[in-house]
Design a protein around this motif. Structure first.
Motif, PDB file in Angstrom:
ATOM      1  N   GLU A 139       0.830  -1.202   0.000  1.00  0.00           N
ATOM      2  CA  GLU A 139       0.000   0.000   0.000  1.00  0.00           C
ATOM      3  C   GLU A 139       0.868   1.257   0.000  1.00  0.00           C
ATOM      4  OE1 GLU A 139      -3.818   1.839   2.409  1.00  0.00           O
ATOM      5  OE2 GLU A 139      -2.490   0.447   3.455  1.00  0.00           O
ATOM      6  N   PHE A 140       1.875   1.315   0.871  1.00  0.00           N
ATOM      7  CA  PHE A 140       2.779   2.456   0.919  1.00  0.00           C
ATOM      8  C   PHE A 140       3.470   2.649  -0.417  1.00  0.00           C
ATOM      9  CE2 PHE A 140       7.245   3.713   1.265  1.00  0.00           C
ATOM     10  CZ  PHE A 140       7.075   5.048   1.589  1.00  0.00           C
ATOM     11  N   ARG A 141       3.979   1.569  -0.972  1.00  0.00           N
ATOM     12  CA  ARG A 141       4.718   1.653  -2.235  1.00  0.00           C
ATOM     13  C   ARG A 141       3.817   2.206  -3.346  1.00  0.00           C
ATOM     14  NH1 ARG A 141       7.590  -3.697  -3.396  1.00  0.00           N
ATOM     15  NH2 ARG A 141       9.073  -3.003  -1.846  1.00  0.00           N
ATOM     16  N   ARG A 142       2.561   1.741  -3.386  1.00  0.00           N
ATOM     17  CA  ARG A 142       1.639   2.244  -4.410  1.00  0.00           C
ATOM     18  C   ARG A 142       1.425   3.748  -4.260  1.00  0.00           C
ATOM     19  NH1 ARG A 142      -1.790  -2.228  -2.845  1.00  0.00           N
ATOM     20  NH2 ARG A 142      -1.060  -3.967  -4.083  1.00  0.00           N
ATOM     21  N   TYR A 143       1.133   4.181  -3.047  1.00  0.00           N
ATOM     22  CA  TYR A 143       0.891   5.612  -2.826  1.00  0.00           C
ATOM     23  C   TYR A 143       2.141   6.434  -3.105  1.00  0.00           C
ATOM     24  CZ  TYR A 143      -3.764   5.166  -0.794  1.00  0.00           C
ATOM     25  OH  TYR A 143      -5.095   4.931  -0.602  1.00  0.00           O
ATOM     26  N   PHE A 144       3.273   5.974  -2.623  1.00  0.00           N
ATOM     27  CA  PHE A 144       4.501   6.764  -2.753  1.00  0.00           C
ATOM     28  C   PHE A 144       5.022   6.786  -4.184  1.00  0.00           C
ATOM     29  CE2 PHE A 144       9.055   7.621  -2.456  1.00  0.00           C
ATOM     30  CZ  PHE A 144       9.019   8.817  -1.751  1.00  0.00           C
ATOM     31  N   MET A 145       4.996   5.664  -4.855  1.00  0.00           N
ATOM     32  CA  MET A 145       5.576   5.568  -6.195  1.00  0.00           C
ATOM     33  C   MET A 145       4.615   6.028  -7.296  1.00  0.00           C
ATOM     34  SD  MET A 145       8.634   4.568  -5.647  1.00  0.00           S
ATOM     35  CE  MET A 145       9.145   4.229  -7.318  1.00  0.00           C
TER      36      MET A 145
END
Length: 153
Positions: A72-78
């Motif tokens: 989830e973090f990776r999707r939002y951040f990237m």
């Protein structure tokens, strides 16, 4: 590591391009012309010189894909992260989706954020500071700097 100081005004042209202010250019490492631009945590964009982006990307790459919070973090951040570099006239082009995310129209402010630059709509940036009292800033500074000092900084 690259470090920045100051805040600078700039103007977007009709195509979403702007010139990196001379005061920021002087603070870049020699020959540093490649950047990654991404959504900021607030309603702004974050412009990373490649030297600042690479260690962040390396850390994110090491995170455990089997952890749903990591994904989830990776999707939002990237999401939206885009490599950009100046055109032949020295202008940087903001991707339309990122420009829309930060509500950037014409007048922008480029703000130093240690090893990166935040790009704000000038009106939103002004409102942000008008809504933040000196007492609230003092309380925030005490909280953040106390934690930093406890961590050995």
């Amino acid at each position: 590591m690259t470090g920045f100081l100051g805040e600078y005004e700039a103007t977007l042209d009709a195509k979403g391009r702007f010139l990196l202010p001379a005061g920021l250019k002087k603070q870049l490492a020699e020959g540093e012309l490649q950047f990654v631009i991404n959504r900021g945590f607030e309603k702004c964009l974050t412009l990373y010189p490649m030297k600042s982006w690479e260690p962040i990307y390396a850390e994110i790459s090491k995170l455990n894909d089997f952890d749903p919070k990591v994904r989830e973090f990776r999707r939002y951040f990237m999401n939206g992260a885009t490599e950009i570099e100046p055109d032949s006239a020295g202008r940087l082009l903001l991707p339309p989706n990122l420009k829309e995310h930060a509500s950037l129209e014409k007048d922008i402010v480029l703000v130093s954020a240690v090893n990166k630059i935040e790009i704000w709509d000038a009106g939103h940036y002004k409102k942000f500071f008008e809504s933040f009292s000196s007492e609230a800033f003092s309380t925030l500074a005490q909280s953040v700097m106390t934690r930093a000092n406890e961590g050995g900084v």
